[in-house]
Design a protein around this motif. Structure first.
Motif, PDB file in Angstrom:
ATOM      1  N   PHE A  80       1.065   6.214   8.866  1.00 28.06           N
ATOM      2  CA  PHE A  80       0.625   5.288   7.821  1.00 28.06           C
ATOM      3  C   PHE A  80       1.498   5.392   6.579  1.00 28.06           C
ATOM      4  O   PHE A  80       2.273   6.329   6.406  1.00 28.06           O
ATOM      5  CB  PHE A  80      -0.843   5.553   7.462  1.00 28.06           C
ATOM      6  N   HIS A  81       1.347   4.376   5.723  1.00 28.97           N
ATOM      7  CA  HIS A  81       1.930   4.369   4.381  1.00 28.97           C
ATOM      8  C   HIS A  81       0.804   4.454   3.356  1.00 28.97           C
ATOM      9  O   HIS A  81      -0.291   3.947   3.585  1.00 28.97           O
ATOM     10  CB  HIS A  81       2.673   3.054   4.093  1.00 28.97           C
ATOM     11  N   ASP A  86      -1.899   1.945  -5.248  1.00 30.59           N
ATOM     12  CA  ASP A  86      -3.160   2.671  -5.056  1.00 30.59           C
ATOM     13  C   ASP A  86      -2.933   3.728  -3.984  1.00 30.59           C
ATOM     14  O   ASP A  86      -3.088   3.471  -2.801  1.00 30.59           O
ATOM     15  CB  ASP A  86      -4.266   1.693  -4.641  1.00 30.59           C
ATOM     16  N   ARG A  87      -2.545   4.921  -4.401  1.00 28.72           N
ATOM     17  CA  ARG A  87      -2.152   5.968  -3.465  1.00 28.72           C
ATOM     18  C   ARG A  87      -3.310   6.440  -2.589  1.00 28.72           C
ATOM     19  O   ARG A  87      -3.103   7.116  -1.588  1.00 28.72           O
ATOM     20  CB  ARG A  87      -1.586   7.167  -4.234  1.00 28.72           C
ATOM     21  N   ALA A  88      -4.517   6.057  -2.943  1.00 24.05           N
ATOM     22  CA  ALA A  88      -5.676   6.437  -2.134  1.00 24.05           C
ATOM     23  C   ALA A  88      -5.904   5.465  -0.980  1.00 24.05           C
ATOM     24  O   ALA A  88      -6.761   5.708  -0.129  1.00 24.05           O
ATOM     25  CB  ALA A  88      -6.926   6.513  -2.995  1.00 24.05           C
ATOM     26  N   LEU A  89      -5.129   4.369  -0.948  1.00 21.88           N
ATOM     27  CA  LEU A  89      -5.268   3.371   0.111  1.00 21.88           C
ATOM     28  C   LEU A  89      -4.123   3.523   1.100  1.00 21.88           C
ATOM     29  O   LEU A  89      -2.945   3.502   0.719  1.00 21.88           O
ATOM     30  CB  LEU A  89      -5.260   1.964  -0.483  1.00 21.88           C
ATOM     31  N   ALA A  90      -4.464   3.687   2.375  1.00 20.81           N
ATOM     32  CA  ALA A  90      -3.463   3.828   3.432  1.00 20.81           C
ATOM     33  C   ALA A  90      -3.453   2.587   4.309  1.00 20.81           C
ATOM     34  O   ALA A  90      -4.485   1.945   4.521  1.00 20.81           O
ATOM     35  CB  ALA A  90      -3.761   5.060   4.285  1.00 20.81           C
ATOM     36  N   ARG A  91      -2.255   2.269   4.809  1.00 22.41           N
ATOM     37  CA  ARG A  91      -2.096   1.166   5.754  1.00 22.41           C
ATOM     38  C   ARG A  91      -1.152   1.618   6.871  1.00 22.41           C
ATOM     39  O   ARG A  91      -0.289   2.454   6.647  1.00 22.41           O
ATOM     40  CB  ARG A  91      -1.515  -0.064   5.049  1.00 22.41           C
ATOM     41  N   GLY A 123      -9.233   5.164   1.658  1.00 23.41           N
ATOM     42  CA  GLY A 123      -9.416   3.893   2.352  1.00 23.41           C
ATOM     43  C   GLY A 123      -8.289   3.689   3.347  1.00 23.41           C
ATOM     44  O   GLY A 123      -7.131   4.012   3.062  1.00 23.41           O
ATOM     45  N   LEU A 124      -8.623   3.181   4.537  1.00 21.00           N
ATOM     46  CA  LEU A 124      -7.630   2.864   5.562  1.00 21.00           C
ATOM     47  C   LEU A 124      -7.809   1.406   5.948  1.00 21.00           C
ATOM     48  O   LEU A 124      -8.803   1.030   6.575  1.00 21.00           O
ATOM     49  CB  LEU A 124      -7.802   3.764   6.790  1.00 21.00           C
ATOM     50  N   GLY A 324      -9.974  -5.058   9.025  1.00 23.77           N
ATOM     51  CA  GLY A 324     -11.072  -4.345   8.391  1.00 23.77           C
ATOM     52  C   GLY A 324     -10.591  -3.221   7.499  1.00 23.77           C
ATOM     53  O   GLY A 324      -9.392  -3.089   7.216  1.00 23.77           O
ATOM     54  N   LEU A 325     -11.538  -2.402   7.059  1.00 24.10           N
ATOM     55  CA  LEU A 325     -11.246  -1.304   6.144  1.00 24.10           C
ATOM     56  C   LEU A 325     -12.193  -0.145   6.434  1.00 24.10           C
ATOM     57  O   LEU A 325     -13.408  -0.325   6.497  1.00 24.10           O
ATOM     58  CB  LEU A 325     -11.431  -1.764   4.695  1.00 24.10           C
ATOM     59  N   VAL A 326     -11.605   1.036   6.608  1.00 25.02           N
ATOM     60  CA  VAL A 326     -12.399   2.260   6.756  1.00 25.02           C
ATOM     61  C   VAL A 326     -12.474   2.932   5.389  1.00 25.02           C
ATOM     62  O   VAL A 326     -11.445   3.231   4.774  1.00 25.02           O
ATOM     63  CB  VAL A 326     -11.747   3.220   7.764  1.00 25.02           C
TER      64      VAL A 326
END
Length: 367
Positions: A80-81, A86-91, A123-124, A324-326
């Motif tokens: 992931f990146h 927002d470093r707390a959000l991963a994609r 968050g993912l 979606g989002l985890v």
């Protein structure tokens, strides 16, 4: 500990997760990546091959969540990146260009999605998730089709499975190829060529298409242009870039740059010269590529998510990918739902075309 070659790992649950930079993965973890992927036919897309994450990582840092079972074996991996703002959000690695996403784990095995929220990730987000892990179900907001072509047996095999529309368009493409040769000069097709000049032209044409249609320019980021070059020169038999070109005389009429792994080719960046649009050059290119698949060792071409008309006509089948989002954060979910509501309203509004820029900003700048 790792599995022997050819050994299929039993279905397991992940006990713990650590996060590491891609280049910090051990040989054991890379070997497990290959083994887990080979044991799960849902992961045969080249996006799940470690070679894709490796190429992406050279231009945009990739981290990997590594899950292990109670015995200490690697049971799951997710590259992931972190979002730049927002470093707390991963994609998923390769976002927003990754057309298939999800954890690398053996068929029947699972991981609790909330276990992936570690090392500061809260968050993912995913938009092309393959449903290889049923525990992601509660986090799925929507599903969209991802068409493909079964090219087993080459062009004849494809035509035996294609819809009437697909057959008709392929027949028209054959006649247009003959017309193109009469009008514009000798037609030359290259199924897999390492040609930097043609790749530059592909990117140039694609950027022109983005500008003409109002879609966010994927290649505005120089690191993505550099990624294409790295992939073009990746010639591993199990993973690499594939550049296909169709010339008429001196003109590059149409081209496609994608990635392949094993017998699967992903149709990623198809382009054509607008000067030849009346000839439906995309169909001519696709016909030649399907005819070349036996020589390439390709039995499936994934067209990627979307309901474009040519995909509907050409496909022999389709799968689904999820959005979606985890997250554990109710506030983050509320913001996402509000954003999605605005996007849905904009799409259905009579003012929809004028709201494209707003929609793109809400989506984070990609289509």
């Amino acid at each position: 500990m790792s599995w022997s070659v050819g050994e299929t790992p039993a279905a397991v649950r992940t006990a713990n997760v650590r996060v590491a930079g891609f280049d910090a993965l051990s040989a054991e973890e890379i070997d497990a990546w290959h083994t887990l992927r080979a044991a799960n036919p849902l992961l045969d897309s080249p996006y799940f091959h470690p070679g894709f994450s490796a190429a992406v990582h050279q231009g945009a840092p990739v981290e990997v969540a590594v899950g292990r079972d109670e015995s200490g074996r690697v049971s799951a991996l997710l590259p992931f990146h972190r979002d730049a703002r927002d470093r707390a959000l991963a994609r998923p690695a390769g976002w927003p260009g990754a057309d298939f996403q999800g954890p690398i784990l053996a068929a029947g095995s699972t991981i609790q999605p909330l276990q992936l929220l570690s090392a500061g990730v809260r968050g993912l987000e995913f938009d092309h998730l393959v449903e290889s892990c049923p525990d992601f179900g509660p986090w799925v907001e929507s599903r969209r089709v991802s068409p493909y072509l079964d090219t087993t047996g080459g062009l004849d095999g494809y035509l035996g499975r294609a819809s009437k529309s697909g057959k008709d368009n392929m027949g028209q493409a054959r006649r247009r190829l003959a017309k193109t040769e009469r009008t514009h000069g000798s037609v030359r097709f290259a199924a897999d060529t390492v040609d930097a000049e043609s790749l530059s032209r592909v990117i140039e044409l694609k950027r022109g298409q983005y500008a003409a249609t109002g879609v966010a320019d994927y290649f505005a980021d120089p690191s993505r242009r550099e990624l294409m070059t790295r992939l073009l020169h990746t010639r591993d038999p199990e993973f690499g870039g594939v550049l296909s070109t169709l010339h008429a005389g001196p003109h590059l009429v149409a081209a496609h740059f994608g990635i392949r792994s094993g017998n699967v080719l992903h149709w990623w960046f198809p382009v054509y010269d607008p000067a030849f649009s009346q000839l439906a050059p995309g169909w001519m290119l696709l016909r030649e590529l399907v005819a070349a698949t036996p020589a390439l060792g390709i039995t499936r071409i994934d067209l990627g998510r979307g309901d474009d008309e040519y995909k509907r006509r050409a496909k022999t089948g389709e799968s689904e990918v999820c959005q979606g989002l985890v997250t554990r954060s109710s506030a983050r979910l509320a913001v996402r739902r509000a954003r999605n509501s605005v996007i849905t309203a904009a799409k259905s509004s009579a003012l929809g075309p004028g709201l494209r820029k707003i929609v793109r900003r809400l989506r984070g700048g990609h289509s």
